[in-house]
Design an enzyme around this catalytic site. Structure first.
Site, PDB file in Angstrom:
ATOM      1  CB  SER A  53      26.886 -19.663  39.395  1.00 34.84           C
ATOM      2  OG  SER A  53      27.351 -20.675  38.517  1.00 34.84           O
TER       3      SER A  53
ATOM      4  CG  HIS B 255      23.515 -21.815  41.081  1.00 31.35           C
ATOM      5  ND1 HIS B 255      22.179 -22.145  41.221  1.00 31.35           N
ATOM      6  CD2 HIS B 255      23.776 -21.918  39.756  1.00 31.35           C
ATOM      7  CE1 HIS B 255      21.663 -22.415  40.041  1.00 31.35           C
ATOM      8  NE2 HIS B 255      22.609 -22.298  39.122  1.00 31.35           N
TER       9      HIS B 255
ATOM     10  CG  ASP C 148      25.290 -23.564  36.971  1.00 30.51           C
ATOM     11  OD1 ASP C 148      24.051 -23.623  36.997  1.00 30.51           O
ATOM     12  OD2 ASP C 148      25.931 -22.517  37.186  1.00 30.51           O
TER      13      ASP C 148
ATOM     14  CG  MET D 161      25.902 -27.321  32.536  1.00 31.29           C
ATOM     15  SD  MET D 161      26.417 -25.981  31.457  1.00 31.29           S
ATOM     16  CE  MET D 161      26.139 -24.557  32.525  1.00 31.29           C
TER      17      MET D 161
ATOM     18  CG  HIS E  67      20.644 -25.032  37.411  1.00 30.37           C
ATOM     19  ND1 HIS E  67      20.963 -23.875  36.720  1.00 30.37           N
ATOM     20  CD2 HIS E  67      19.624 -25.613  36.730  1.00 30.37           C
ATOM     21  CE1 HIS E  67      20.167 -23.774  35.659  1.00 30.37           C
ATOM     22  NE2 HIS E  67      19.358 -24.817  35.632  1.00 30.37           N
TER      23      HIS E  67
ATOM     24  CG  MET F 264      21.172 -26.623  33.165  1.00 26.12           C
ATOM     25  SD  MET F 264      22.298 -25.241  33.061  1.00 26.12           S
ATOM     26  CE  MET F 264      23.118 -25.419  34.644  1.00 26.12           C
TER      27      MET F 264
ATOM     28  CG  MET G  79      16.877 -21.185  32.863  1.00 28.58           C
ATOM     29  SD  MET G  79      18.274 -21.299  34.005  1.00 28.58           S
ATOM     30  CE  MET G  79      19.603 -20.574  33.039  1.00 28.58           C
TER      31      MET G  79
ATOM     32  CG  ASP H  10      20.923 -19.509  36.777  1.00 33.53           C
ATOM     33  OD1 ASP H  10      21.908 -18.759  36.623  1.00 33.53           O
ATOM     34  OD2 ASP H  10      20.996 -20.757  36.781  1.00 33.53           O
TER      35      ASP H  10
HETATM   36  C1  DX5 Z   1      23.999 -21.126  32.992  1.00 31.05           C
HETATM   37  C2  DX5 Z   1      23.961 -21.360  34.471  1.00 31.05           C
HETATM   38  C3  DX5 Z   1      24.143 -20.171  35.326  1.00 31.05           C
HETATM   39  C4  DX5 Z   1      25.435 -19.415  35.124  1.00 31.05           C
HETATM   40  C5  DX5 Z   1      25.118 -17.975  35.367  1.00 31.05           C
HETATM   41  O1  DX5 Z   1      23.249 -22.051  32.314  1.00 31.05           O
HETATM   42  O2  DX5 Z   1      22.734 -21.952  34.855  1.00 31.05           O
HETATM   43  O3  DX5 Z   1      23.992 -20.504  36.690  1.00 31.05           O
HETATM   44  O4  DX5 Z   1      26.461 -19.819  35.959  1.00 31.05           O
HETATM   45  O5  DX5 Z   1      26.212 -17.215  35.049  1.00 31.05           O
HETATM   46  P1  DX5 Z   1      26.149 -15.631  34.989  1.00 31.05           P
HETATM   47  O6  DX5 Z   1      25.739 -15.153  36.348  1.00 31.05           O
HETATM   48  O7  DX5 Z   1      27.540 -15.248  34.625  1.00 31.05           O
HETATM   49  O8  DX5 Z   1      25.135 -15.250  33.956  1.00 31.05           O
HETATM   50 ZN    ZN Z   2      22.489 -22.241  37.012  1.00 28.98          ZN
END
Ligand code: DX5
Ligand code: ZN
Length: 225
Positions: free
Chosen positions: A10, A34, A36, A38, A67, A69, A138, A176
């Protein structure tokens, strides 16, 4: 046949001022990147969006695992498929017709993924598995990297794996949150076969080496090593 493990670093844990280089550092070792996204509505955090994904897409050949969010994924998700994402995952909590959106995403050229956040049970979604390419469980509460892995979330992974086996479905089961050398084996044993890792990869002195180690640990538990 068991599929080989997917390791998806990620970039949330990478240096955002050097995104292209950070992605190129895992070229050849990572299976997916990956990403993210948000929106400060679905989750309190705010990261990157479509313009960054579009630019970054040109900097690497690694498939993008986006991903989302975000609220209202029906409105925003298809553009990520059109921007060249390999897989686009949206949240069950943000979408009232996941099957319709999965179909739209596939028609737009990407795989379709459904994410299940920490407080959401997976049972109501098991019937949707035939319409999905990926289900993301998750193992933390969505929103921030660097949180502690929650092993109790693996019951959801087991439920999905059982249903996928019974119905002979081809689906990636992705985990994740808090995935690292000391947690990935438990997730693989529960039935996960795609692993997001932010801190464990980009927080390591050698990200490529961290990926190889994670893959070896997962593969051994999946009976592939
Ligand atoms: C958080 C993200 C994850 C995050 C994971 O909501 O969806 O993808 O980057 O980070 P780590 O691997 O550090 O838990
Ligand atoms: Zn993620």
């Amino acid at each position: 046949m068991t599929a080989s493990p997917i390791i998806a670093p990620s970039i949330l844990a990478s240096d955002f001022s050097r995104l292209a280089e950070e992605v190129q550092a895992i070229e050849g070792t990572a299976d997916w990147v990956h990403v993210d996204v948000m929106d400060n509505h679905f989750v309190p955090n705010l990261t990157i969006g479509l313009p960054v994904v579009t630019s970054l897409r040109k900097a690497t050949s690694i498939p993008f695992d986006v991903h989302l969010m975000i609220t209202d994924p029906q409105r925003w998700a298809p553009a990520y498929a059109e921007a060249g994402a390999y897989n686009v995952t949206f949240h069950a909590e943000a979408c009232d017709d996941p099957v319709a959106l999965a179909k739209t995403l596939r028609a737009a050229g990407s795989k379709a993924g459904l994410a299940i956040d920490r407080d959401t049970p997976v049972e109501p979604y098991l019937e949707l598995l035939p319409y999905l390419d990926t289900i993301l469980i998750m193992t933390i509460k969505a929103g921030f990297g660097g949180q502690a892995f929650m092993p109790e979330m693996l019951d959801k992974v087991r439920d999905v794996r059982r249903r996928a086996q019974i119905n002979d479905l081809e689906i990636r089961i992705e985990v994740d949150g808090g995935i690292a050398a000391d947690t990935i084996e438990r997730a693989a044993e529960a039935g996960a076969d795609a692993f997001v890792a932010g801190t464990a990869v980009y927080g390591a002195a050698d990200p490529a080496e961290a990926i190889r180690k994670l893959r070896a640990l997962a593969a051994a538990r999946m009976g592939l090593a």
